[in-house]
Design a protein around this motif. Structure first.
Motif, PDB file in Angstrom:
ATOM      1  N   GLU A  31       0.822  -1.213   0.000  1.00 12.02           N
ATOM      2  CA  GLU A  31       0.000   0.000   0.000  1.00 12.02           C
ATOM      3  C   GLU A  31       0.855   1.261   0.000  1.00 12.02           C
ATOM      4  O   GLU A  31       0.363   2.351   0.241  1.00 12.02           O
ATOM      5  N   VAL A  32       2.144   1.096  -0.271  1.00  7.47           N
ATOM      6  CA  VAL A  32       3.075   2.228  -0.232  1.00  7.47           C
ATOM      7  C   VAL A  32       3.435   2.636  -1.647  1.00  7.47           C
ATOM      8  O   VAL A  32       3.872   1.802  -2.455  1.00  7.47           O
ATOM      9  N   GLY A  33       3.251   3.914  -1.967  1.00  6.60           N
ATOM     10  CA  GLY A  33       3.648   4.445  -3.259  1.00  6.60           C
ATOM     11  C   GLY A  33       5.024   5.080  -3.175  1.00  6.60           C
ATOM     12  O   GLY A  33       5.259   5.965  -2.341  1.00  6.60           O
ATOM     13  N   ILE A  34       5.950   4.619  -4.006  1.00  2.18           N
ATOM     14  CA  ILE A  34       7.322   5.107  -3.983  1.00  2.18           C
ATOM     15  C   ILE A  34       7.673   5.654  -5.363  1.00  2.18           C
ATOM     16  O   ILE A  34       7.432   4.988  -6.380  1.00  2.18           O
ATOM     17  N   GLY A  35       8.204   6.850  -5.397  1.00  4.83           N
ATOM     18  CA  GLY A  35       8.589   7.462  -6.658  1.00  4.83           C
ATOM     19  C   GLY A  35       9.717   6.696  -7.339  1.00  4.83           C
ATOM     20  O   GLY A  35      10.703   6.305  -6.701  1.00  4.83           O
ATOM     21  N   ARG A  36       9.562   6.482  -8.624  1.00  2.00           N
ATOM     22  CA  ARG A  36      10.595   5.747  -9.358  1.00  2.00           C
ATOM     23  C   ARG A  36      11.915   6.498  -9.374  1.00  2.00           C
ATOM     24  O   ARG A  36      12.984   5.885  -9.270  1.00  2.00           O
ATOM     25  N   TYR A  37      11.846   7.820  -9.503  1.00  2.00           N
ATOM     26  CA  TYR A  37      13.098   8.578  -9.545  1.00  2.00           C
ATOM     27  C   TYR A  37      13.798   8.553  -8.193  1.00  2.00           C
ATOM     28  O   TYR A  37      15.026   8.557  -8.122  1.00  2.00           O
ATOM     29  N   ARG A  38      13.015   8.507  -7.093  1.00  2.00           N
ATOM     30  CA  ARG A  38      13.639   8.390  -5.772  1.00  2.00           C
ATOM     31  C   ARG A  38      14.405   7.075  -5.651  1.00  2.00           C
ATOM     32  O   ARG A  38      15.524   7.041  -5.130  1.00  2.00           O
ATOM     33  N   LEU A  39      13.813   5.995  -6.120  1.00  2.00           N
ATOM     34  CA  LEU A  39      14.508   4.705  -6.088  1.00  2.00           C
ATOM     35  C   LEU A  39      15.757   4.747  -6.958  1.00  2.00           C
ATOM     36  O   LEU A  39      16.800   4.182  -6.600  1.00  2.00           O
ATOM     37  N   PHE A  40      15.666   5.396  -8.107  1.00  2.00           N
ATOM     38  CA  PHE A  40      16.828   5.542  -8.982  1.00  2.00           C
ATOM     39  C   PHE A  40      17.947   6.291  -8.270  1.00  2.00           C
ATOM     40  O   PHE A  40      19.128   5.900  -8.333  1.00  2.00           O
ATOM     41  N   LEU A  41      17.597   7.376  -7.559  1.00  2.00           N
ATOM     42  CA  LEU A  41      18.606   8.139  -6.824  1.00  2.00           C
ATOM     43  C   LEU A  41      19.255   7.297  -5.728  1.00  2.00           C
ATOM     44  O   LEU A  41      20.474   7.366  -5.523  1.00  2.00           O
ATOM     45  N   ILE A  42      18.447   6.509  -5.022  1.00  2.00           N
ATOM     46  CA  ILE A  42      18.995   5.688  -3.947  1.00  2.00           C
ATOM     47  C   ILE A  42      19.998   4.685  -4.494  1.00  2.00           C
ATOM     48  O   ILE A  42      21.091   4.495  -3.939  1.00  2.00           O
ATOM     49  N   VAL A  43      19.670   4.042  -5.609  1.00  2.02           N
ATOM     50  CA  VAL A  43      20.559   3.041  -6.186  1.00  2.02           C
ATOM     51  C   VAL A  43      21.848   3.690  -6.685  1.00  2.02           C
ATOM     52  O   VAL A  43      22.963   3.236  -6.376  1.00  2.02           O
ATOM     53  N   VAL A  44      21.726   4.773  -7.460  1.00  5.67           N
ATOM     54  CA  VAL A  44      22.902   5.416  -8.047  1.00  5.67           C
ATOM     55  C   VAL A  44      23.798   6.023  -6.970  1.00  5.67           C
ATOM     56  O   VAL A  44      25.023   5.829  -6.972  1.00  5.67           O
ATOM     57  N   CYS A  45      23.198   6.745  -6.036  1.00  3.85           N
ATOM     58  CA  CYS A  45      24.003   7.407  -5.005  1.00  3.85           C
ATOM     59  C   CYS A  45      24.632   6.387  -4.053  1.00  3.85           C
ATOM     60  O   CYS A  45      25.747   6.612  -3.556  1.00  3.85           O
ATOM     61  N   SER A  46      23.946   5.282  -3.782  1.00  5.56           N
ATOM     62  CA  SER A  46      24.546   4.232  -2.951  1.00  5.56           C
ATOM     63  C   SER A  46      25.769   3.646  -3.636  1.00  5.56           C
ATOM     64  O   SER A  46      26.804   3.408  -2.987  1.00  5.56           O
TER      65      SER A  46
END
Length: 284
Positions: free
Chosen positions: A132-147
């Motif tokens: 039931e959680v909506g997560i922005g695709r670009y936020r996930l992209f930032l987390i992966v790239v910055c990690s």
């Protein structure tokens, strides 16, 4: 709660990439470069102009958003900054603040004062639903790239020859030169890396932070907070500090819209009172 947490982590990761170059120059090179945000602005403008005026895809602009600020940073280090390494920190602060105003004036004259807007690729737009959680695709992209960037930088500084040479040059420049280490080139390469990462962070942050000539001044306090709270003994401290500030700022603006913008300063004060040497710093 989970949506706010993910957004805060993504914001914190972005702050780390933007501020890590300042952490390196202040912590390892003992140089206070408050004009660090100007290189982030340069990277953001590279991506925005290439996308809006040349039609270059977003991902294709990111290598140039890193490379161009890195080259400018290396040139600035060889021609300007290296003459200030032995000067007091006040001289370094005043000099770099002057560079900020010069960069702001140059950006306003060359590009204009308007906000730079970009359109992300379709696969980075919208949200995905996990339960039931909506997560922005670009936020996930930032987390992966910055990690990946944070992990790669940590390994480069601790497990590679360049990291060893840099630590040796910082600890004792005279001895390092006597052992054949080219300190000037090491410092130039380090400065270029920090400037390039700042430019890449500016490009990645276009969608979240925007980009206009006043960007270096608008986010200078955030960069300094990340370094001050995290400490200058390594990269793990600033990384945790950036995550803490990103989550606190995002949650504060959501739950306390009237005063949430001040929450990060309360977090900074509390962290500095409890851990004045940094989150992971060793006590004197």
């Amino acid at each position: 709660m989970l949506t706010i947490l993910v957004d805060g982590v993504a914001y914190g990761m972005l702050l780390f990439v933007l501020a890590v170059g300042l952490s390196v120059t202040m912590g390892l090179m003992n140089f206070v470069n408050l004009a660090h945000g100007a290189f982030a602005m340069l990277g953001g403008y590279v991506t925005a102009l290439l996308m809006n005026r040349a039609g270059v895809p977003f991902l294709a602009t990111l290598p140039l958003a890193f490379l161009i600020p890195a080259l400018v940073g290396a040139a600035a280090e060889r021609t300007l900054y290296r003459h200030l390494y032995a000067r007091p920190h006040l001289d370094q602060v005043l000099f770099s603040i002057g560079l900020i105003y010069m960069a702001i004036a140059a950006a306003s004259w060359l590009v204009g004062p308007q906000q730079q807007l970009i359109s992300l690729p379709g696969w980075l737009q919208g949200r995905i639903t996990l339960g039931e959680v909506g997560i922005g695709r670009y936020r996930l992209f930032l987390i992966v790239v910055c990690s990946a960037l944070a992990l790669g930088l940590q390994l480069a500084l601790t497990r590679t020859r360049l990291g060893s040479l840099l630590r040796a040059a910082v600890d004792d420049r005279r001895t390092a030169r006597g052992m054949g280490i080219e300190v000037g080139r090491i410092f130039a390469a380090t400065f270029a890396l920090g400037s390039g990462l700042a430019g890449l962070g500016g490009a990645l942050g276009l969608e979240l932070l925007g980009m206009e000539p006043g960007f270096p001044l608008r986010f200078m306090a955030f960069f300094l907070i990340v370094v001050a709270v995290g400490g200058t003994e390594g990269l793990a401290g600033p990384f945790l500090a950036a995550l803490l500030i990103g989550i606190a700022d995002t949650a504060g603006k959501y739950y306390l819209p009237g005063a949430g913008a001040f929450l990060i300063y309360l977090v900074m004060i509390a962290a500095l009172v409890l851990r004045p040497q940094g989150l992971l710093g060793r006590r004197a």
